[in-house]
Write a protein that holds these residues in place. Structure first.
Motif: not given
Length: 173
Positions: A88-99, A141-147, A170-171
């Motif tokens: 387990e890692h720290e999972m927040h509300r918005y997660n950037v999936a790359v695959c 969502l803004e932080e996730a979009a920037t990343f 992924i929300e």
């Protein structure tokens, strides 16, 4: 009795062979299916451009939707997610999936590779059994979009397997 079984066998074999021959694909069938697909694609691209959908590509109803965040177009979806392998890692509300993979071993290999590059990567699974590689997790969502845009700029050769040629935010439900 034996004669009746032989006659039924012959009739059955004749019906089966007629069915197989009747369903044989032809070049004409392939061409008409290809033409229908091309016409459908052209019609959807025309409709998309009239509706102002970016990129002129048809949106999936059940897949990620495009959203404009900070002036950039990103893919966003909502899913239930759970950690894999009890890590387990720290999972927040918005997660950037790359695959996205169907096999956990592929997911774990990419997580390890991204982690070695300095990303806080981890693997998750949705209820349908798809394994996602998360490269970053954020509260907004803004932080996730920037990343998302930063990742695409830094990792130009990255292949977004299982995703629409770009990261998907992924929300988490």
């Amino acid at each position: 009795m034996c004669s009746l079984i032989k006659k039924l066998s012959i009739v059955l074999l004749t019906l089966v062979s007629m069915t197989i021959v009747g369903c044989k694909p032809t070049e004409k069938n392939y061409q008409s299916a290809y033409d229908a697909a091309v016409n459908k694609r052209q019609a959807s691209e025309t409709l998309d451009s009239e509706l102002g959908i970016p990129g002129g590509k048809l949106q999936q109803v059940d897949g990620p939707a495009t959203r404009i965040v900070n002036g950039d177009t990103v893919y966003v979806t909502v899913q239930h997610l759970k950690f894999i392998d009890g890590v387990e890692h720290e999972m927040h509300r918005y997660n950037v999936a790359v695959c996205a993979y169907k096999m956990k071993t592929n997911c774990a290999a990419l997580v390890s590779d991204l982690f070695s590059k300095g990303y806080q990567a981890f693997g998750v699974q949705n209820p349908e059994g798809m394994f996602y590689v998360i490269a970053g997790s954020f509260d907004s969502l803004e932080e996730a979009a920037t990343f998302d845009k930063s990742f695409q700029a830094k990792e130009k050769k990255h292949v977004y397997s299982g995703l629409p040629s770009a990261p998907v935010i992924i929300e988490k439900r």
